[in-house]
Enzyme design. Structure first.
Site, PDB file in Angstrom:
ATOM      1  N   LYS A 217      -1.404  -1.720   0.205  1.00 34.88           N
ATOM      2  CA  LYS A 217       0.058  -1.159  -0.038  1.00 34.88           C
ATOM      3  C   LYS A 217       0.618  -0.929   1.461  1.00 34.88           C
ATOM      4  CE  LYS A 217      -0.658   1.290  -4.437  1.00 34.88           C
ATOM      5  NZ  LYS A 217      -0.500   2.325  -5.101  1.00 34.88           N
TER       6      LYS A 217
ATOM      7  N   VAL B 217      -2.597  12.803 -12.143  1.00 31.23           N
ATOM      8  CA  VAL B 217      -2.152  11.391 -12.068  1.00 31.23           C
ATOM      9  C   VAL B 217      -3.419  10.380 -12.438  1.00 31.23           C
ATOM     10  CG1 VAL B 217      -2.315   9.983  -9.535  1.00 31.23           C
ATOM     11  CG2 VAL B 217      -1.033  12.049  -9.795  1.00 31.23           C
TER      12      VAL B 217
ATOM     13  N   GLY C 218      -3.272   8.091  -0.999  1.00 34.48           N
ATOM     14  CA  GLY C 218      -2.222   7.168  -1.462  1.00 34.48           C
ATOM     15  C   GLY C 218      -1.421   7.530  -2.422  1.00 34.48           C
TER      16      GLY C 218
ATOM     17  N   GLY D 266      -4.721  16.888  -3.531  1.00 35.48           N
ATOM     18  CA  GLY D 266      -4.961  15.228  -3.150  1.00 35.48           C
ATOM     19  C   GLY D 266      -3.832  14.815  -2.309  1.00 35.48           C
TER      20      GLY D 266
END
Ligand code: NAD
Length: 282
Positions: free
Chosen positions: A73, A227, A136, A133
């Site tokens: 990414k 997530v 990414g 967290g």
């Protein structure tokens, strides 16, 4: 003749991704001849170093666009001609569209989380949000939470440097949001007054079972947004429901990031409810 469209996903360990099925089913609903290919670096003996060649080949071969995932990414940015404003601010791209001889990068991870959040927890109290967290996915969701106008956002990560670095970059972008970082040893203390918790570590995935947050730290004054999306109900979400928290699963983020990418690729509005129903049936 229906319009033909070819797109793909580049990354590692993506052989079982549900993204092709989501895109192709939605394309068929729009009467498109839409094909979506997996380009798994590992299984082709490639690495992220091959990205420039892969991206320019995809453009030459007539791909409309690419989704980009781990570990590409950031690295893909050097191969692109332009970035959307949000992708530039985030320094990460998960969607590339080829148009008029140019490759343009977008980021639908943050927008996917944001749309799902607005739909599932529209009136969530953002006064004191804790996020566990800062990798990414964590960078994208923290960006969304800060952009929504959080009062305070505390970033916690097992790797304190990651939390600190994300705090530093977000603080520059969002000077009106109080952004803090804390070590895991402070998790209990920061959760005590939290109005919301975003979970963005891999713990809870099928491959990493368990929960990164002890159940005793959850309380009904906080909402909990997840997530992780496989499984749809993680151990954390189950514990949060037992504790009386309002919850949001990671499935919606996965669907909305795909819906946003579909819209960038096709110029058509995706039916997110239909995509959620389809994803849930896979
Ligand atoms: P990553 O490796 O980039 O980051 C994970 C971070 O979590 C790291 O900084 C690590 O130090 C931290 N961490 C790990 N275990 C921890 C623990 N017990 N306590 C505190 N911190 C811990 O991974 P990523 O790409 O950010 O992915 C994280 C999760 O997000 C994965 O499960 C991935 O599948 C999911 N994800 C979901 C979507 C979606 O659309 N729903 C999109 C992207 C990623």
């Amino acid at each position: 003749m229906p319009e033909s469209l070819l797109c793909g996903l580049i990354g590692t360990g993506i052989g079982k991704s549900l993204t092709p099925a989501m895109h192709e089913a939605e394309g068929a609903e729009h009467g498109l001849n839409y094909q979506y290919r997996i380009i798994d670096l590992n299984s082709r003996g490639l690495t992220a170093l091959d990205l420039p060649r892969l991206v320019s080949s995809a453009a030459d071969l007539g791909f409309r666009g690419l989704n980009i995932t781990h570990p590409c990414k950031q690295r893909v940015i050097a191969t692109l001609d332009a970035l959307s404003e949000d992708a530039a601010r985030l320094g990460a791209v998960n969607t590339v569209v080829f148009a008029d001889g140019r490759a343009v990068g977008h980021n639908t991870d943050w927008s996917g989380f944001d749309r799902n959040f607005g739909r599932g927890l529209p009136d969530a109290d953002l006064a004191d949000v804790v996020q566990l967290g800062a990798g990414g996915a964590g960078a994208a969701v923290a960006y969304a939470i800060a952009r929504r106008g959080a009062g305070k956002l505390t970033l916690v990560d097992a790797d304190p440097l990651r939390a600190q670095q994300l705090r530093e970059s977000l603080s520059v972008m969002f000077p009106d949001v109080e952004i803090l970082s804390a070590g895991l040893d402070r998790l209990a203390a920061v959760l005590e007054s939290a109005t919301g918790l975003v979970h963005a570590t891999p713990i809870g995935m099928v491959e990493h079972p368990g929960s990164a947050v002890p159940e005793s730290l959850l309380h009904p004054r906080m909402w909990v947004a997840e997530v992780v999306y496989r499984p749809a109900e993680t151990e954390l979400l189950a514990a949060a429901s037992r504790a009386g928290c309002r919850t949001l699963s990671g499935t919606g983020m996965a669907v909305f990031q795909a819906a946003d990418a579909f819209e960038i690729f096709t110029g058509r509005t995706a039916d997110a409810d239909r995509m959620i129903a389809h994803m849930s049936s896979l």
